[in-house]
Design an enzyme around this catalytic site. Structure first.
Site, short mmCIF file in Angstrom:
data_model
loop_
_atom_site.label_atom_id
_atom_site.label_comp_id
_atom_site.label_asym_id
_atom_site.label_seq_id
_atom_site.Cartn_x
_atom_site.Cartn_y
_atom_site.Cartn_z
N LYS A 140 0.90 -1.16 0.10
CA LYS A 140 0.11 0.05 -0.02
C LYS A 140 0.98 1.23 -0.03
O LYS A 140 2.01 1.18 0.51
CB LYS A 140 -0.83 -0.08 1.27
N ASP A 180 -7.17 4.59 -4.35
CA ASP A 180 -7.58 4.36 -3.26
C ASP A 180 -8.28 5.68 -2.94
O ASP A 180 -8.65 6.52 -3.94
CB ASP A 180 -6.65 3.96 -2.14
P1 NDP Z 1 -13.04 7.92 -2.69
O1 NDP Z 1 -11.52 8.93 -2.72
O2 NDP Z 1 -13.50 7.81 -4.40
O3 NDP Z 1 -14.28 8.29 -1.96
C1 NDP Z 1 -14.05 8.30 -0.64
C2 NDP Z 1 -15.23 9.05 0.01
O4 NDP Z 1 -15.17 8.75 1.25
C3 NDP Z 1 -15.64 10.39 -0.26
O5 NDP Z 1 -16.84 10.35 -0.27
C4 NDP Z 1 -15.14 10.94 0.77
O6 NDP Z 1 -15.50 12.28 1.18
C5 NDP Z 1 -15.36 10.00 2.08
N1 NDP Z 1 -14.15 10.20 3.02
C6 NDP Z 1 -12.93 10.10 3.04
N2 NDP Z 1 -12.23 10.24 3.71
C7 NDP Z 1 -13.24 10.59 4.95
C8 NDP Z 1 -13.19 10.99 6.25
N3 NDP Z 1 -12.11 10.90 7.07
N4 NDP Z 1 -14.53 10.90 6.98
C9 NDP Z 1 -15.74 10.81 6.12
N5 NDP Z 1 -15.82 10.63 4.92
C10 NDP Z 1 -14.53 10.49 4.23
O7 NDP Z 1 -12.30 6.46 -2.38
P2 NDP Z 1 -12.89 5.00 -2.60
O8 NDP Z 1 -14.21 5.03 -2.82
O9 NDP Z 1 -11.97 4.59 -3.59
O10 NDP Z 1 -12.29 4.41 -1.29
C11 NDP Z 1 -13.17 4.46 0.05
C12 NDP Z 1 -13.01 3.34 0.98
O11 NDP Z 1 -13.10 2.17 0.14
C13 NDP Z 1 -11.62 3.50 1.55
O12 NDP Z 1 -11.47 3.06 2.76
C14 NDP Z 1 -10.73 2.47 0.60
O13 NDP Z 1 -9.51 2.19 1.30
C15 NDP Z 1 -11.74 1.46 0.52
N6 NDP Z 1 -11.36 0.74 -0.69
C16 NDP Z 1 -11.22 1.13 -1.97
C17 NDP Z 1 -11.13 0.50 -2.99
C18 NDP Z 1 -10.92 1.06 -4.47
O14 NDP Z 1 -11.02 0.08 -5.55
N7 NDP Z 1 -11.23 2.23 -4.61
C19 NDP Z 1 -10.86 -1.14 -2.84
C20 NDP Z 1 -11.15 -1.79 -1.56
C21 NDP Z 1 -11.34 -0.90 -0.46
P3 NDP Z 1 -15.02 13.57 0.52
O15 NDP Z 1 -15.21 13.54 -0.73
O16 NDP Z 1 -15.39 14.74 1.31
O17 NDP Z 1 -13.36 13.39 1.02
O1 2IT Z 2 -7.85 -1.25 -0.61
C1 2IT Z 2 -7.92 -1.98 -1.71
O2 2IT Z 2 -8.11 -3.22 -1.92
C2 2IT Z 2 -7.85 -0.94 -2.85
N1 2IT Z 2 -7.72 0.22 -2.93
C3 2IT Z 2 -7.78 -1.56 -4.38
C4 2IT Z 2 -6.08 -1.93 -4.79
C5 2IT Z 2 -5.71 -2.50 -6.08
O3 2IT Z 2 -4.51 -2.72 -6.33
O4 2IT Z 2 -6.90 -2.60 -6.96
#
Ligand code: NDP
Ligand code: 2IT
Length: 460
Positions: A140, A180
């Site tokens: 990561k 992420d």
């Molecule tokens: P994005 O940046 O696309 O979206 C994040 C969302 O969460 C936004 O709506 C953001 O609001 C909100 N957010 C972020 N930080 C905070 C906080 N401290 N408090 C409240 N809301 C918050 O990220 P992702 O959708 O990609 O990721 C979301 C979660 O999913 C994370 O935990 C990530 O690690 C996990 N994840 C992502 C994967 C992926 O493929 N993208 C895979 C597996 C897990 P704002 O816009 O106001 O910041």
């Molecule tokens: O938390 C996660 O699994 C991710 N942000 C996706 C990682 C990836 O390599 O697609």
């Protein structure tokens, strides 16, 4: 019989002492890293019955080795903002474990990023990636850079500077980053462009989540959200329940949230709320996803603006209150520790039937205890949200074979992978004496594959 029981109890006690001892050592070696400690504690506690059954893992110090990253890279990221002022951020890449494949995991750009956050995410990623059944190790990275309010050119300059250092440590067979929080299609595009320029070669498989025109995979954008819903669907099915007709609350409004909402709607659910880091919206008619996509994917605006287009919806400042909304299914898809013990109790009191963790570690350890103690179906992050990295591995496969697959093909593979993760986790939970406990089941199923590879590869 009594003697057998006594021996079993004794091996459990030895395993428990071993696990506690290693956990204390991890805390001592990584002081002030509370998120990392939390992720380690959850996994270690699940593994006690594994060590009782397989003392050889203790003999070869598998736990001591797996909780120490193979490599931690921390670097300066200098860049020039639109006012001509020099800015300095800090970059990270934690290469945690490469026993079953090249390091694989996302990059997070958010002001809260520090060593503890990246280590907890990297540690979780080892077991998540193992659960997918694909040959990918755990890693990561990220930076404390805040993309909010930055111009496209500022994001590009920062990202190019970040990659100028990161490129020394990654490669299609070495370490493959992806997105992420704060890292989406735009950032991956800039990262790839800079990597390609420095390397002087088209190594498509060095990053995943790429645009469809230059080596990306269909379904990667949707994969984490869709996968989360596919996993919860399996949990529900086992109890004779389904998404159809249910009320759902999804936190966040980013990549994971948007596609969790889309799939939940497709399966007949009504998603009534979502949020961003400022507050949440509640729409009793069901969230209009086109509006959310336009606001978040295109205009990069705040979720508050949703109510301008949908006056029947309400906006509430602060995101914690979202868990007070009545729902059958809650999908936390924003960030770590967004559901604490009180929020969990509120959800239970309001009759929640299932939780599916789309975000990484969104529930505190105390919140998980509340859910499990009240027989709420609970899908832990490393199993539930594994669809994103699983499709990343499918993107790597397409890049290696130079053959793109159709949306339907990748989606069908994603669906199968999520079903398999569910089956393997539920089977491991049963085998190790905690039937129905997917936290324990996912941790054990993910761990054993990596531990066996570590045993086979010697003390490295
Ligand atoms: P994005 O940046 O696309 O979206 C994040 C969302 O969460 C936004 O709506 C953001 O609001 C909100 N957010 C972020 N930080 C905070 C906080 N401290 N408090 C409240 N809301 C918050 O990220 P992702 O959708 O990609 O990721 C979301 C979660 O999913 C994370 O935990 C990530 O690690 C996990 N994840 C992502 C994967 C992926 O493929 N993208 C895979 C597996 C897990 P704002 O816009 O106001 O910041
Ligand atoms: O938390 C996660 O699994 C991710 N942000 C996706 C990682 C990836 O390599 O697609």
């Amino acid at each position: 019989m009594a003697i057998l029981q006594e021996i079993q109890q004794e091996s459990m006690q030895i395993a428990k002492d071993y696990v506690n001892e290693v956990y204390e050592a991890v805390k001592k070696r990584n002081p002030n890293e509370s998120e990392f400690h939390q992720a380690v504690k959850e996994i270690f506690d699940s593994l006690v019955p594994v060590f009782a059954k397989h003392p050889e893992y203790m003999k070869y110090s598998v736990l001591e080795r797996i909780s120490e990253p193979e490599r931690v890279i921390m670097f300066r990221v200098p860049w020039v903002d639109d006012q001509g002022k020099v800015q300095v951020n800090r970059g990270y890449r934690v290469q945690f474990n490469s026993n079953i494949g090249p390091y694989k995991g996302g990059l997070r750009f958010h002001p809260s990023v520090n060593a503890s956050i990246i280590k907890f995410l990297g540690f979780e990623q080892i077991f998540k990636n193992s659960l997918t059944g694909q040959p990918i190790g755990g890693g990561k990275g990220g930076s404390d850079f805040d993309p909010k309010g930055k111009s496209d050119m500022e994001v590009m300059r920062f990202t190019q500077s970040f990659m100028t250092e990161l490129c020394k440590h990654i490669g299609p067979d070495v370490d493959v980053p992806a997105g992420d929080i704060g890292v989406g299609a735009r950032e991956i595009g800039y990262l790839f462009g800079q990597y390609k320029r420095i390397r002087g070669a088209y190594e498509a498989g060095v990053l995943t989540g790429k645009g469809l025109g230059y080596g990306g995979s269909l379904t990667r954008t949707e994969a984490t959200g869709y996968g989360t819903v596919y996993f919860v669907e399996e949990m529900l099915k086992d109890k004779g329940l389904s998404f159809n007709g249910s009320t759902v609350v999804v936190s966040g409004s980013g990549n994971v949230s948007i596609y969790a909402i889309e799939k939940a709607h497709q399966l007949g659910a009504k998603v009534v709320a979502c949020s961003d880091s400022n507050g949440y919206i509640y729409d009793p008619n069901g969230i209009n996803l086109d509006t959310v996509k336009q606001l978040k994917e295109v205009e990069r605006k705040r979720i508050q603006e949703y109510v301008l287009a949908h006056p029947e919806a309400t906006y509430v400042e602060g995101c914690e209150g979202i868990w007070s909304i009545n729902c059958d299914i809650a999908l936390p898809c924003a960030t770590q520790n967004e559901i604490n013990e009180d929020a969990a109790k509120l959800l239970v009191a309001n009759g929640v039937k299932a939780i599916g963790e789309g975000a990484n570690m969104p529930s505190t350890l105390e919140a998980i205890d509340v859910f499990l103690g009240n027989n709420v179906l609970f899908g832990p992050a490393k199993a539930t949200n594994a669809g994103g990295v699983a499709v990343s591995a499918l993107e790597m496969a397409q890049n290696s074979s130079r053959m793109p697959w159709s949306f339907e093909e990748v989606d069908a593979k994603l669906h199968d992978i999520m079903k398999n993760i569910y089956t393997n986790s539920i089977t491991a939970a049963e085998e190790y004496g905690q039937p129905g406990n997917l936290v324990v089941g996912a941790n054990i199923a993910g761990f054993i594959k990596v531990a066996d590879a570590m045993m086979a590869q010697g003390i490295v």
